[in-house]
Motif scaffolding. Structure first.
Motif, PDB file in Angstrom:
ATOM      1  N   VAL A   2      30.032  32.334  46.356  1.00 23.21           N
ATOM      2  CA  VAL A   2      31.186  32.887  45.664  1.00 23.21           C
ATOM      3  C   VAL A   2      31.120  32.465  44.194  1.00 23.21           C
ATOM      4  CG1 VAL A   2      33.698  32.932  45.601  1.00 23.21           C
ATOM      5  CG2 VAL A   2      32.521  32.737  47.786  1.00 23.21           C
ATOM      6  N   THR A   3      31.339  33.425  43.310  1.00 26.95           N
ATOM      7  CA  THR A   3      31.274  33.145  41.868  1.00 26.95           C
ATOM      8  C   THR A   3      32.603  33.495  41.202  1.00 26.95           C
ATOM      9  OG1 THR A   3      30.505  35.356  41.317  1.00 26.95           O
ATOM     10  CG2 THR A   3      28.805  33.709  41.848  1.00 26.95           C
ATOM     11  N   PRO A   4      32.828  32.973  39.995  1.00 28.74           N
ATOM     12  CA  PRO A   4      34.042  33.340  39.257  1.00 28.74           C
ATOM     13  C   PRO A   4      34.118  34.844  38.980  1.00 28.74           C
ATOM     14  CG  PRO A   4      33.034  31.396  38.262  1.00 28.74           C
ATOM     15  CD  PRO A   4      32.084  31.900  39.314  1.00 28.74           C
ATOM     16  N   GLU A   5      32.958  35.463  38.795  1.00 29.48           N
ATOM     17  CA  GLU A   5      32.948  36.908  38.551  1.00 29.48           C
ATOM     18  C   GLU A   5      33.486  37.673  39.764  1.00 29.48           C
ATOM     19  OE1 GLU A   5      30.205  34.934  38.025  1.00 29.48           O
ATOM     20  OE2 GLU A   5      30.343  34.877  35.847  1.00 29.48           O
ATOM     21  N   MET A   6      33.112  37.182  40.973  1.00 28.77           N
ATOM     22  CA  MET A   6      33.610  37.837  42.181  1.00 28.77           C
ATOM     23  C   MET A   6      35.132  37.702  42.260  1.00 28.77           C
ATOM     24  SD  MET A   6      32.969  37.141  46.253  1.00 28.77           S
ATOM     25  CE  MET A   6      31.216  37.378  46.268  1.00 28.77           C
ATOM     26  N   PHE A   7      35.650  36.506  41.962  1.00 31.44           N
ATOM     27  CA  PHE A   7      37.107  36.312  41.970  1.00 31.44           C
ATOM     28  C   PHE A   7      37.788  37.245  40.981  1.00 31.44           C
ATOM     29  CE2 PHE A   7      36.188  31.890  43.562  1.00 31.44           C
ATOM     30  CZ  PHE A   7      36.833  32.039  44.777  1.00 31.44           C
ATOM     31  N   SER A   8      37.228  37.363  39.789  1.00 26.04           N
ATOM     32  CA  SER A   8      37.810  38.241  38.775  1.00 26.04           C
ATOM     33  C   SER A   8      37.819  39.696  39.249  1.00 26.04           C
ATOM     34  CB  SER A   8      37.028  38.143  37.464  1.00 26.04           C
ATOM     35  OG  SER A   8      37.107  36.857  36.941  1.00 26.04           O
ATOM     36  N   ARG A  12      41.145  41.905  39.903  1.00 29.72           N
ATOM     37  CA  ARG A  12      41.357  43.178  39.198  1.00 29.72           C
ATOM     38  C   ARG A  12      41.584  44.331  40.171  1.00 29.72           C
ATOM     39  NH1 ARG A  12      37.031  41.923  36.108  1.00 29.72           N
ATOM     40  NH2 ARG A  12      35.722  43.392  37.236  1.00 29.72           N
ATOM     41  N   GLU A  13      40.752  44.369  41.205  1.00 31.91           N
ATOM     42  CA  GLU A  13      40.848  45.476  42.169  1.00 31.91           C
ATOM     43  C   GLU A  13      42.157  45.420  42.965  1.00 31.91           C
ATOM     44  OE1 GLU A  13      38.373  48.100  42.514  1.00 31.91           O
ATOM     45  OE2 GLU A  13      38.075  47.165  40.554  1.00 31.91           O
ATOM     46  N   LEU A  14      42.579  44.208  43.335  1.00 33.08           N
ATOM     47  CA  LEU A  14      43.859  44.082  44.050  1.00 33.08           C
ATOM     48  C   LEU A  14      45.017  44.533  43.175  1.00 33.08           C
ATOM     49  CD1 LEU A  14      43.416  40.664  45.913  1.00 33.08           C
ATOM     50  CD2 LEU A  14      43.614  42.917  46.976  1.00 33.08           C
ATOM     51  N   LYS A  15      44.973  44.162  41.893  1.00 30.44           N
ATOM     52  CA  LYS A  15      46.039  44.554  40.963  1.00 30.44           C
ATOM     53  C   LYS A  15      46.043  46.056  40.703  1.00 30.44           C
ATOM     54  CE  LYS A  15      46.530  40.121  38.673  1.00 30.44           C
ATOM     55  NZ  LYS A  15      46.257  39.320  37.489  1.00 30.44           N
ATOM     56  N   LEU A  45      41.201  32.800  47.802  1.00 30.91           N
ATOM     57  CA  LEU A  45      42.318  33.394  47.071  1.00 30.91           C
ATOM     58  C   LEU A  45      43.626  33.227  47.843  1.00 30.91           C
ATOM     59  CD1 LEU A  45      40.721  36.689  45.718  1.00 30.91           C
ATOM     60  CD2 LEU A  45      41.526  34.744  44.376  1.00 30.91           C
ATOM     61  N   ASP A  46      43.547  33.309  49.178  1.00 30.14           N
ATOM     62  CA  ASP A  46      44.739  33.155  50.005  1.00 30.14           C
ATOM     63  C   ASP A  46      45.231  31.707  50.029  1.00 30.14           C
ATOM     64  OD1 ASP A  46      44.708  35.826  50.612  1.00 30.14           O
ATOM     65  OD2 ASP A  46      43.647  35.564  52.513  1.00 30.14           O
ATOM     66  N   HIS A  47      44.313  30.761  49.991  1.00 29.59           N
ATOM     67  CA  HIS A  47      44.648  29.335  50.069  1.00 29.59           C
ATOM     68  C   HIS A  47      43.901  28.573  48.969  1.00 29.59           C
ATOM     69  CE1 HIS A  47      46.431  30.254  53.924  1.00 29.59           C
ATOM     70  NE2 HIS A  47      45.308  30.825  54.287  1.00 29.59           N
ATOM     71  N   PRO A  48      44.348  28.690  47.717  1.00 29.63           N
ATOM     72  CA  PRO A  48      43.595  28.103  46.602  1.00 29.63           C
ATOM     73  C   PRO A  48      43.509  26.579  46.632  1.00 29.63           C
ATOM     74  CG  PRO A  48      45.713  28.922  45.844  1.00 29.63           C
ATOM     75  CD  PRO A  48      45.545  29.372  47.264  1.00 29.63           C
ATOM     76  N   HIS A  49      44.441  25.910  47.288  1.00 26.33           N
ATOM     77  CA  HIS A  49      44.436  24.444  47.303  1.00 26.33           C
ATOM     78  C   HIS A  49      43.795  23.875  48.559  1.00 26.33           C
ATOM     79  CE1 HIS A  49      46.868  24.537  43.752  1.00 26.33           C
ATOM     80  NE2 HIS A  49      47.722  25.326  44.336  1.00 26.33           N
TER      81      HIS A  49
END
Length: 106
Positions: A2-8, A12-15, A45-49
């Motif tokens: 998993v990379t920061p680009e994937m998170f971004s 974006r797609e969810l928004k 993303l669902d559980h960031p902590h």
């Protein structure tokens, strides 16, 4: 992986209104990502902590415990040896040093 680009990208797609299945399919087919990596990204993303260890306060508690112990020991010594002023502390310290020097000579 998993990379920061994937998170971004996912964010974006969810928004933009896409659902998770559409985003997952796009990442796997168009981006060449593994399904397990995409699932891991959504889980993070669902559980960031969830991946961070819980913070402990053991060092603060240890410091407070040691501080209380030192103060209690100082109070006990002052009561035991009848020390009531700074001059008494100086006299006691000098006598203690002299005694320790005498023990070293034995």
């Amino acid at each position: 992986m998993v990379t920061p680009e994937m998170f971004s990208y996912i964010d974006r797609e969810l928004k933009s209104g896409k659902n998770r299945d559409q985003i997952k399919l796009s990442l796997i087919q168009g981006g060449g990502w593994k399904g397990s990596d995409v699932d891991e990204a959504f889980a993070r993303l669902d559980h960031p902590h969830a991946t961070k260890p819980p913070r402990t306060h053991s060092s603060g508690i240890t410091f407070i415990f040691l501080l209380v112990l030192i103060v209690a020991a100082a109070y006990f010594i002052m009561q035991r040896y009848n020390i009531h002023s700074l001059q008494d502390v100086k006299t006691f310290a000098l006598a203690l040093v002299a005694r320790l020097k005498g023990l070293q000579g034995m």
